[in-house]
Write a protein that holds these residues in place. Structure first.
Motif, PDB file in Angstrom:
ATOM      1  N   TYR A 234       0.809  -1.220   0.000  1.00  0.00           N
ATOM      2  CA  TYR A 234       0.000   0.000   0.000  1.00  0.00           C
ATOM      3  C   TYR A 234       0.844   1.272   0.000  1.00  0.00           C
ATOM      4  O   TYR A 234       0.304   2.373   0.048  1.00  0.00           O
ATOM      5  CB  TYR A 234      -0.955  -0.017   1.207  1.00  0.00           C
ATOM      6  CG  TYR A 234      -1.958  -1.133   1.089  1.00  0.00           C
ATOM      7  CD1 TYR A 234      -3.137  -0.960   0.379  1.00  0.00           C
ATOM      8  CD2 TYR A 234      -1.687  -2.379   1.624  1.00  0.00           C
ATOM      9  CE1 TYR A 234      -4.041  -1.994   0.228  1.00  0.00           C
ATOM     10  CE2 TYR A 234      -2.583  -3.428   1.481  1.00  0.00           C
ATOM     11  CZ  TYR A 234      -3.754  -3.231   0.776  1.00  0.00           C
ATOM     12  OH  TYR A 234      -4.639  -4.268   0.620  1.00  0.00           O
ATOM     13  N   SER A 235       2.154   1.107  -0.027  1.00  0.00           N
ATOM     14  CA  SER A 235       3.029   2.280  -0.156  1.00  0.00           C
ATOM     15  C   SER A 235       3.817   2.238  -1.464  1.00  0.00           C
ATOM     16  O   SER A 235       4.569   3.159  -1.763  1.00  0.00           O
ATOM     17  CB  SER A 235       3.997   2.368   1.030  1.00  0.00           C
ATOM     18  OG  SER A 235       4.868   1.253   1.078  1.00  0.00           O
ATOM     19  N   ARG A 236       3.648   1.178  -2.259  1.00  0.00           N
ATOM     20  CA  ARG A 236       4.474   1.014  -3.457  1.00  0.00           C
ATOM     21  C   ARG A 236       4.130   1.983  -4.569  1.00  0.00           C
ATOM     22  O   ARG A 236       4.911   2.154  -5.509  1.00  0.00           O
ATOM     23  CB  ARG A 236       4.397  -0.427  -3.964  1.00  0.00           C
ATOM     24  CG  ARG A 236       3.110  -0.819  -4.679  1.00  0.00           C
ATOM     25  CD  ARG A 236       3.097  -2.332  -4.920  1.00  0.00           C
ATOM     26  NE  ARG A 236       2.131  -2.775  -5.910  1.00  0.00           N
ATOM     27  CZ  ARG A 236       0.854  -2.992  -5.686  1.00  0.00           C
ATOM     28  NH1 ARG A 236       0.356  -2.757  -4.479  1.00  0.00           N
ATOM     29  NH2 ARG A 236       0.052  -3.425  -6.649  1.00  0.00           N
ATOM     30  N   TYR A 237       2.969   2.643  -4.491  1.00  0.00           N
ATOM     31  CA  TYR A 237       2.609   3.643  -5.495  1.00  0.00           C
ATOM     32  C   TYR A 237       3.115   5.040  -5.138  1.00  0.00           C
ATOM     33  O   TYR A 237       2.979   5.970  -5.928  1.00  0.00           O
ATOM     34  CB  TYR A 237       1.093   3.696  -5.671  1.00  0.00           C
ATOM     35  CG  TYR A 237       0.527   2.560  -6.496  1.00  0.00           C
ATOM     36  CD1 TYR A 237       0.602   2.565  -7.887  1.00  0.00           C
ATOM     37  CD2 TYR A 237      -0.085   1.478  -5.884  1.00  0.00           C
ATOM     38  CE1 TYR A 237       0.082   1.528  -8.639  1.00  0.00           C
ATOM     39  CE2 TYR A 237      -0.607   0.435  -6.626  1.00  0.00           C
ATOM     40  CZ  TYR A 237      -0.524   0.462  -7.999  1.00  0.00           C
ATOM     41  OH  TYR A 237      -1.046  -0.570  -8.743  1.00  0.00           O
ATOM     42  N   LEU A 238       3.674   5.212  -3.955  1.00  0.00           N
ATOM     43  CA  LEU A 238       4.206   6.525  -3.578  1.00  0.00           C
ATOM     44  C   LEU A 238       5.449   6.839  -4.404  1.00  0.00           C
ATOM     45  O   LEU A 238       6.190   5.932  -4.809  1.00  0.00           O
ATOM     46  CB  LEU A 238       4.566   6.541  -2.086  1.00  0.00           C
ATOM     47  CG  LEU A 238       3.387   6.537  -1.102  1.00  0.00           C
ATOM     48  CD1 LEU A 238       3.891   6.347   0.318  1.00  0.00           C
ATOM     49  CD2 LEU A 238       2.577   7.818  -1.221  1.00  0.00           C
ATOM     50  N   PRO A 239       5.718   8.120  -4.656  1.00  0.00           N
ATOM     51  CA  PRO A 239       6.909   8.496  -5.439  1.00  0.00           C
ATOM     52  C   PRO A 239       8.189   7.960  -4.820  1.00  0.00           C
ATOM     53  O   PRO A 239       8.306   7.836  -3.590  1.00  0.00           O
ATOM     54  CB  PRO A 239       6.879  10.029  -5.407  1.00  0.00           C
ATOM     55  CG  PRO A 239       5.438  10.372  -5.192  1.00  0.00           C
ATOM     56  CD  PRO A 239       4.896   9.290  -4.305  1.00  0.00           C
ATOM     57  N   ARG A 240       9.159   7.659  -5.671  1.00  0.00           N
ATOM     58  CA  ARG A 240      10.430   7.117  -5.209  1.00  0.00           C
ATOM     59  C   ARG A 240      11.133   8.059  -4.242  1.00  0.00           C
ATOM     60  O   ARG A 240      11.924   7.633  -3.403  1.00  0.00           O
ATOM     61  CB  ARG A 240      11.327   6.850  -6.429  1.00  0.00           C
ATOM     62  CG  ARG A 240      12.531   5.964  -6.143  1.00  0.00           C
ATOM     63  CD  ARG A 240      13.484   5.971  -7.330  1.00  0.00           C
ATOM     64  NE  ARG A 240      12.863   5.451  -8.531  1.00  0.00           N
ATOM     65  CZ  ARG A 240      13.295   4.374  -9.187  1.00  0.00           C
ATOM     66  NH1 ARG A 240      14.333   3.715  -8.742  1.00  0.00           N
ATOM     67  NH2 ARG A 240      12.694   3.980 -10.288  1.00  0.00           N
ATOM     68  N   THR A 241      10.865   9.366  -4.353  1.00  0.00           N
ATOM     69  CA  THR A 241      11.531  10.369  -3.515  1.00  0.00           C
ATOM     70  C   THR A 241      10.871  10.533  -2.148  1.00  0.00           C
ATOM     71  O   THR A 241      11.269  11.400  -1.369  1.00  0.00           O
ATOM     72  CB  THR A 241      11.531  11.725  -4.228  1.00  0.00           C
ATOM     73  OG1 THR A 241      10.177  12.076  -4.574  1.00  0.00           O
ATOM     74  CG2 THR A 241      12.372  11.676  -5.500  1.00  0.00           C
ATOM     75  N   THR A 242       9.890   9.717  -1.835  1.00  0.00           N
ATOM     76  CA  THR A 242       9.191   9.816  -0.549  1.00  0.00           C
ATOM     77  C   THR A 242      10.173   9.681   0.612  1.00  0.00           C
ATOM     78  O   THR A 242      11.038   8.801   0.609  1.00  0.00           O
ATOM     79  CB  THR A 242       8.117   8.718  -0.443  1.00  0.00           C
ATOM     80  OG1 THR A 242       7.142   8.917  -1.478  1.00  0.00           O
ATOM     81  CG2 THR A 242       7.428   8.753   0.915  1.00  0.00           C
ATOM     82  N   SER A 243      10.035  10.549   1.603  1.00  0.00           N
ATOM     83  CA  SER A 243      10.890  10.492   2.781  1.00  0.00           C
ATOM     84  C   SER A 243      10.606   9.230   3.583  1.00  0.00           C
ATOM     85  O   SER A 243       9.469   8.987   3.997  1.00  0.00           O
ATOM     86  CB  SER A 243      10.650  11.717   3.661  1.00  0.00           C
ATOM     87  OG  SER A 243      11.196  11.534   4.949  1.00  0.00           O
ATOM     88  N   ALA A 244      11.635   8.427   3.810  1.00  0.00           N
ATOM     89  CA  ALA A 244      11.466   7.195   4.579  1.00  0.00           C
ATOM     90  C   ALA A 244      11.040   7.508   6.007  1.00  0.00           C
ATOM     91  O   ALA A 244      10.170   6.829   6.576  1.00  0.00           O
ATOM     92  CB  ALA A 244      12.769   6.393   4.567  1.00  0.00           C
ATOM     93  N   ARG A 245      11.648   8.535   6.612  1.00  0.00           N
ATOM     94  CA  ARG A 245      11.299   8.875   7.993  1.00  0.00           C
ATOM     95  C   ARG A 245       9.843   9.307   8.108  1.00  0.00           C
ATOM     96  O   ARG A 245       9.137   8.897   9.040  1.00  0.00           O
ATOM     97  CB  ARG A 245      12.211   9.994   8.492  1.00  0.00           C
ATOM     98  CG  ARG A 245      13.655   9.553   8.743  1.00  0.00           C
ATOM     99  CD  ARG A 245      14.462  10.687   9.351  1.00  0.00           C
ATOM    100  NE  ARG A 245      15.838  10.267   9.633  1.00  0.00           N
ATOM    101  CZ  ARG A 245      16.758  11.044  10.182  1.00  0.00           C
ATOM    102  NH1 ARG A 245      16.434  12.296  10.540  1.00  0.00           N
ATOM    103  NH2 ARG A 245      17.975  10.582  10.403  1.00  0.00           N
TER     104      ARG A 245
END
Length: 490
Positions: free
Chosen positions: A235-246
């Motif tokens: 459910y997070s795999r569609y978020l942009p690659r640049t998404t902040s991990a923290r």
């Protein structure tokens, strides 16, 4: 050239970006141009994922073993914090790789070896929906007298539809249900805290602190969110690659833990102060005692939220089934095959749940215990690999072929998983399962205290770390570079 087996299928459609659109993707890679969504969306998704009837039932575990309310709440809160940490760190893998969680696990277990982890994961999805069906059927029958078979069929149909429409529709449904159910649950809680929800010390209760009961509640709570680990990144795999991990880890952590701690505490109160054995019945009693009609409305919304969670489980189960099939016979992920897999899972969980005669609390505790034993060695292996061994760098195209850098069967992950399971056995405390139970010899020495999953966690992590020292780093670096070139072409 990109090998036909190794190339992640790229289809040009968004995953249900518009109302009425069925998601196209399943186990394939999500290209950057299809990435969408916001980090904050993860918080309400996972908040509502735990903001339902099942969570209340988790709070019944301690009281069923004679644990007082204060210790039940403490054990539940500690367990949720520990379990949610693992869950939240898995969530951060989604934007990095754009893959379902179990496809990424091929890096640790091999293209075909991942079937071992998949077996544990599919058991988890089915066990959750079996327990959910039992909870809903018994709860709504207890409140309104509704026919249990009709409840099971209706809940299953709604869950199947949500899973078929997929990722974006599940996010929407969870947000809508949260907006409606949150005010009602707040009112019920206000009634409890102000003493206007009824309740008193129930006669014939023999309450006393024991480590066995404390760890049972702790483990049940930890298992509850650890069992989200195999599909949280779906459910997070569609978020942009640049998404902040923290930011992503924080959003998932506070969303999933906040509602779980709240409702486990409420469940403990309902069990001990109202003496009920069913969470929906207790919720209705407490709410209606405070405001007429409040309890019934809150119970219905809690039941609907559980149905939505069943849809989430069906969606994750579908991804797991297709990953397993693809590991031995490559498939093209289409809408049709997604729908067939979801319908097949629905038939399986319905039939199993229909055969269960145990009460809901016993079903929940047994299911969570088994899920925890099976999943902990996997989560230890996967997280150690992602954060300490490969540090998030993978050859994505090689995850789609048995001839890639990760191989068909990876002895490192398989060994870590197997040794972890074996190490758990002497410490296991299995609750009643069809009239059969088991307490390991070392667990008996600990007065029945169950620490098996903690042992499995540590052992699997250490074994995998040691085995990973033999990894061909230079070969993987070359494969990663080639993979990035191929994905750019896709």
């Amino acid at each position: 050239m990109v090998d036909s087996q190794s190339a992640p299928v790229a289809q040009p459609a968004r995953p249900g970006g518009a109302l009425g659109v069925v998601e196209t993707r399943s186990i394939d890679w999500v290209p950057d141009e299809e990435r969408h969504g916001k980090v904050w969306h993860q918080a309400p998704l996972w908040f509502l994922g735990n903001f339902q009837y099942f969570t209340i039932a988790v709070g019944f575990v301690g009281p069923s073993l004679g644990l007082p309310l204060g210790q039940t709440v403490l054990a539940g809160a500690l367990g949720i914090v520990v379990g949610t940490l693992f869950m939240a760190f898995h969530a951060s893998q989604g934007p990095v790789l754009g893959l379902p969680q179990m496809i990424q696990s091929r890096a640790q277990f091999g293209y075909r070896g991942v079937i071992v982890a998949l077996a544990a994961t599919i058991f988890t999805y089915i066990a959750f929906n079996v327990a959910d069906q039992v909870l809903l059927a018994q709860g709504l029958n207890g409140i309104f007298g509704w026919n249990e078979t009709a409840v099971a069929l209706g809940a299953g149909a709604i869950a199947v539809l949500l899973a078929i429409y997929g990722h974006d529709w599940l996010h929407r449904a969870f947000r809508w249900l949260l907006y409606v159910s949150l005010p009602l649950m707040v009112l019920v809680t206000v009634g409890v805290l102000t003493g206007h929800a009824g309740g008193a010390h129930v006669a014939n209760q023999h309450l006393a602190f024991t480590w066995a009961a404390f760890f049972a509640q702790f483990s049940a709570a930890a298992a509850y969110n650890i069992t989200y680990a195999p599909y949280v990144s779906d459910y997070s795999r569609y978020l942009p690659r640049t998404t902040s991990a923290r930011a992503l880890i924080a959003s998932v952590f506070f969303g999933a833990s906040g509602s779980a701690v709240w409702l486990i505490a409420l469940g403990g109160w309902l069990a001990l102060k109202l003496g009920v054995s069913d969470g929906l019945v207790g919720l209705r009693q407490a709410g209606d005692h405070f405001l007429p009609g409040l309890g019934a409305a809150a119970a219905v919304l809690s039941a609907l939220s559980l149905v939505a969670t069943m849809g989430m489980n069906a969606y994750g189960g579908m991804l797991t089934v297709l990953t397993g099939i693809d590991s031995f016979r490559p498939i093209t992920p289409t809408r049709r095959i997604r729908i067939v897999a979801i319908l097949g899972l629905a038939v399986v969980w319905y039939l199993i749940a229909s055969l269960i005669s145990a009460n809901a609390v016993a079903t929940v505790f047994t299911a969570l215990t088994l899920m925890l034993y099976l999943l902990v060695p996997w989560t230890a292996t996967n997280l150690v690999d992602f954060f300490f061994v490969r540090r998030g760098h993978y050859a994505v195209t090689d995850l789609f072929t048995p001839s890639g850098i990760y191989g068909a069967w990876s002895w490192r992950g398989l060994t870590a998983y197997a040794v972890g399971i074996v190490a758990e056995i002497p410490f296991m405390v299995l609750p009643d399962l069809g009239g059969w139970n088991y307490t390991g010899p070392l667990a008996k020495q600990l007065a029945g205290t169950d620490i098996a999953w903690l042992v499995g966690l540590a052992v699997s992590a250490l074994v995998f770390l040691a085995a990973a020292r033999t990894t061909d780093r230079a070969g993987e670096d070359a494969a990663i570079a080639l993979s990035e070139q191929q994905l750019a072409g896709v």
